[in-house]
Design an enzyme around this catalytic site. Structure first.
Site, PDB file in Angstrom:
ATOM      1  N   ASP A 141     -59.026 -76.339 -46.702  1.00  0.00           N
ATOM      2  CA  ASP A 141     -58.128 -75.509 -45.911  1.00  0.00           C
ATOM      3  C   ASP A 141     -57.432 -76.362 -44.856  1.00  0.00           C
ATOM      4  O   ASP A 141     -57.156 -77.540 -45.103  1.00  0.00           O
ATOM      5  CB  ASP A 141     -58.930 -74.361 -45.266  1.00  0.00           C
ATOM      6  CG  ASP A 141     -58.136 -73.068 -45.163  1.00  0.00           C
ATOM      7  OD1 ASP A 141     -57.135 -73.062 -44.433  1.00  0.00           O
ATOM      8  OD2 ASP A 141     -58.525 -72.085 -45.810  1.00  0.00           O
ATOM      9  N   HIS A 214     -56.238 -71.098 -39.748  1.00  0.00           N
ATOM     10  CA  HIS A 214     -56.578 -70.556 -41.059  1.00  0.00           C
ATOM     11  C   HIS A 214     -57.925 -71.078 -41.563  1.00  0.00           C
ATOM     12  O   HIS A 214     -58.768 -70.313 -42.049  1.00  0.00           O
ATOM     13  CB  HIS A 214     -55.452 -70.911 -42.042  1.00  0.00           C
ATOM     14  CG  HIS A 214     -55.478 -70.175 -43.335  1.00  0.00           C
ATOM     15  ND1 HIS A 214     -56.202 -70.611 -44.417  1.00  0.00           N
ATOM     16  CD2 HIS A 214     -54.858 -69.043 -43.741  1.00  0.00           C
ATOM     17  CE1 HIS A 214     -56.014 -69.778 -45.434  1.00  0.00           C
ATOM     18  NE2 HIS A 214     -55.204 -68.817 -45.047  1.00  0.00           N
ATOM     19  N   SER A 553     -56.490 -64.949 -48.920  1.00  0.00           N
ATOM     20  CA  SER A 553     -57.140 -66.064 -48.222  1.00  0.00           C
ATOM     21  C   SER A 553     -58.434 -65.616 -47.572  1.00  0.00           C
ATOM     22  O   SER A 553     -59.374 -66.397 -47.430  1.00  0.00           O
ATOM     23  CB  SER A 553     -56.217 -66.619 -47.130  1.00  0.00           C
ATOM     24  OG  SER A 553     -55.252 -67.484 -47.662  1.00  0.00           O
TER      25      SER A 553
END
Length: 777
Positions: A141, A214, A553
């Site tokens: 990520d 994220h 996600s």
């Protein structure tokens, strides 16, 4: 072999160093035959010429960017198209693939999954796996924020002995930041810097540190420790915890901002396998699918599967359109998104008394011009464009598209799409607006997501948009106010398939049910870097240790964490067995026993929207029977899909013999059954499907079959009873499907669904049966 490596050595050492003289170079991923690799490969990598520019994660060679040694053998390098074409012709070079760009696709969700909460004892799966303490999850990520409270290592035992990774130092990141929870951190810049530009500035620090948010978010969903009193400015307040709270985390930073180069993703996959992870979680993907042999993530995931590593990946956010699912190779566990029973409602109150309910986690001290206190004029962005001409930019409230004179002191309605929703609020704020209403447009439907706008703002549905349009048309001076309602738990129905979640069937193969399962992915609260605004907008001064995000996600790491728990409880299970346990025990009805709905329209969800159903951790730990799939099985599936010999060697790494005569793609030992009639499908009316199950229960057991046939098809199973004497025993059965239905009009595709249940009175092992009628040009 020596002649071949002399050739490759020449390519790397002579052509590659001269690439800097060419202006039309790009990054290519080069796949090399495995049997050319062993000793000579090592000698080439250790040669003087290559050592002149050190090849490492921290300092890659200027033109030779990555060397892949685990998920497959090869390298990534800067080449001209002509050089790439010439290299592809050489013996031993299996493929030369251009490096493409992928994009990023998260406290109550763990309670919703039934793992903890409400004062109950922890779920059996948590106890059986010791909360995942001996399992390592590799998160590919945007990096990680090591100081986040979700990653403390209090009371954790020693790091699993199979761990071989490291904690790389870098900008604002030292090795001391790792601990017994965050056991490893690496970053990969070569592909990004070769294709996009240098990594520098506050937005992207050159280390494993997460400057986007994220990666921290997804890592804490999968394996975050328990943190009390977590919230985003008071929204969603409670105890935040990941699915596998004692599992170890290894962070692989392969994305810079929202940009993720495939060569870097592949390097992350390669290193994660070498480091000894058990599960890999990838919440990235492209906008379209490619054949498996042209997809570096599919190729790398196959190599991981061969080493016993489960790869969980996001299905994509291309819904509600059909055939948008990505990361759909059969050896990848593909995860779609669902809602949980928590929402963050907001009301748009019109002056005529109409109330339109939407969603928001907007917060701030709006002392004046507060649309929650009084009514303000309404205007649609399309009627407030600079220059007075209606255009799509102003309708979408793009930056610098709104006329300040027309917007000042008003609530602006913006069409959804064209960029982040919070950025529309920022555009309205910059133009002097006091509030923003983001409205769904077709086909986004009734799906709602909660955003933390920098001004009072909310998202409304398509039906809400119609009410608002009708009101604004009927009034000379329409006015409204926005009321943020806070957190509401126990919302029904739940779960519901998220409208944005990508749908099947996969463009690669209709014979696979993709996505495999769905998991929580809407309005998920999880850890966030303290120095990153919740909106990720540079102008946003607010900071929070937790943030609310939505997307596949977020659903992907829920399944990655669940896979870690299952691996902890059953160390001998293969990746296919773990996925099978999740699929055959998934549920397709809500808490009231009604069929799961689709948020796009609130009609009953289709099988291509929810896959086998919503994951159920409590049942997945004890599925009774599982469907295992070997490397050879996957290769035979590719044969049955008419992949070329060269394409199949991308995965086998050596010559592989296809059994084409009796091999059919629907015979892959998947936990679901899917066949197709018509063009691209079967030309016969009768199809026989074979499956093999492995008994994972204790003692003796008898399983009996119950069938529900799809409409206009007759389905039978033989045998109808299977008797198992001991754990690990395998038995096979055959399903015969007969249909004489006529195909529809040209261009049509229709799916009828049934199911097969094997039951011993305690376990129900469910396999969806899809009969697809396709009449494609």
């Amino acid at each position: 072999m020596a002649r071949f490596w002399l050739l490759i050595y020449t390519v790397i050492c002579l052509i590659v160093p001269n690439i800097a003289h060419h202006h039309n170079t790009q990054t290519f991923i080069v796949r090399i035959e495995n049997n050319f690799k062993p000793s000579v490969f090592t000698n080439v990598l250790n040669s003087k010429n290559l050592k002149s520019e050190k090849i490492s994660d921290e300092k890659p060679n200027r033109n030779l960017l990555h060397v892949y040694k685990n998920v497959f053998h090869g390298f990534a390098a800067r080449l001209t198209p002509q050089e790439a074409e010439e290299l592809e012709k050489q013996p031993g070079v299996m493929a030369v693939l251009p490096d493409e760009t992928r994009h990023l696709l998260t406290t109550r969700s763990v309670e919703f999954l039934g793992l903890i909460g409400n004062g109950k004892e922890p779920n059996y799966l948590l106890k059986e796996s010791d909360y995942g303490s001996n399992v390592i999850i590799g998160i590919l990520d945007t990096g990680i924020s090591p100081e986040a409270s979700s990653f403390h290592d209090q009371d954790l035992g020693p790091v699993p002995p199979e761990w071989r990774g490291e904690c790389m130092k870098g900008e604002k990141f030292t090795k001391k930041l790792c601990n017994k929870k965050l056991i490893g951190a690496r970053y990969f810049t070569a592909g990004y810097e070769a294709g996009i530009g240098k990594v520098n500035g506050s937005a992207n620090v050159k280390s494993s540190r997460d400057t986007d948010g994220h990666g921290t978010h997804t890592a804490s969903i999968a394996a975050g420790r328990m943190v009390q009193n977590a919230s985003l400015f008071g929204f969603g307040k409670g105890a935040a915890v990941g699915v596998a709270p004692k599992a170890r985390i290894a962070a692989y930073k392969v994305c810079w901002g929202e940009t993720c180069q495939e060569s870097d993703i592949l390097a992350g996959l390669d290193k994660a396998v070498e480091d000894g992870v058990h599960v890999i979680s990838i919440s990235v993907g492209g906008s379209m699918t490619r054949p498996y042999h042209l997809d570096p993530i599919a190729i790398g995931a196959f190599g991981a599967m061969k080493k016993g590593v489960l790869v969980s990946a996001a299905a994509g956010n291309g819904g509600p359109d059909m055939m948008t699912v990505i990361n759909s190779a059969p050896w990848i566990t593909t995860v779609g998104a669902s809602t949980i029973d928590r929402r963050f409602p907001a009301d748009l109150m019109l002056e005529d008394g109409t109330v339109i309910t939407g969603a928001s986690v907007s917060s701030g001290r709006w002392r004046k011009n507060n649309p929650a206190v009084k009514f303000f004029p309404l205007i649609h962005g399309r009627n407030a464009s600079i220059g007075g001409f209606r255009n799509s930019r102003s309708a979408l409230c793009m930056p610098e598209s709104l006329d300040k004179e027309l917007v000042k002191g008003k609530i602006v309605v913006c069409d959804r799409g064209g960029g982040p929703r919070v950025k529309k609020g920022e555009a309205v704020k910059d133009a002097g607006g006091v509030g923003v209403i983001v409205a769904n447009v077709a086909p986004q439907g009734e799906g709602l997501l909660s955003d933390s706008y920098t001004i009072p703002g909310m998202l409304i549905t398509e039906s809400g948009r119609k009410k608002l349009d009708d009101y604004m048309i009927s009034r000379t001076n329409p006015t409204a106010k926005i009321v943020i309602r806070g957190t509401r738990n126990g919302v029904k129905p739940a779960p519901v398939v998220a409208s944005f979640s990508s749908r099947g069937p996969s463009a690669d193969s209709v014979y696979l049910l993709k996505p495999d399962v769905i998991a929580p992915g809407v309005d998920i609260l999880a850890a966030w870097p303290e120095d990153v605004p919740p909106t990720e907008l540079p102008s946003d001064p607010r900071r929070s240790r937790f943030n609310i995000e939505s997307g596949t996600s977020m659903s992907c790491p829920h399944v990655s964490g669940l896979a870690a728990l299952l691996k902890g409880a059953h160390p001998d299970w293969s990746p296919a067995m773990i996925r099978s346990a999740m699929m055959t025990t998934a549920y397709v009805t809500d808490s009231k026993g009604n069929p799961l709905l689709d948020e796009e329209s609130y009609n009953v969800s289709s099988v291509w929207s929810m896959g086998a159903g919503h994951v159920d951790p409590g049942k997945a730990v004890d599925p009774g029977l599982v469907y295992d799939i070997t490397e050879n099985d996957y290769l035979q599936f590719l044969c049955a899909m008419n992949y070329s010999t060269q394409a199949i060697r991308q995965f086998s790494g050596k010559p592989f013999k296809c059994h084409r005569k009796h091999n059919k793609p629907w015979n892959i030992n998947y936990p679901s059954i899917s066949i197709a009639y018509g063009s691209r499908g079967s030309s016969v009316q009768e199809v026989v499907v074979t499956r093999t199950v492995t008994y994972v229960g204790e003692g003796e057991s008898n399983y009996k079959a119950t069938l529900t046939s799809p409409k206009e098809a007759n389905v039978t199973v033989e045998p109808q009873t299977m008797r198992f004497a001991a754990k690990g025993e395998k038995q096979s059965y055959r399903v015969k499907i007969v249909s004489d239905r006529e195909l529809g009009s040209w261009g049509s595709i229709e799916t009828q669904v049934g199911k097969l249940i094997w039951s011993d009175g305690k376990h129900n092992v469910v396999s969806p049966i899809m009969v697809v009628y396709q009449h494609l040009l």
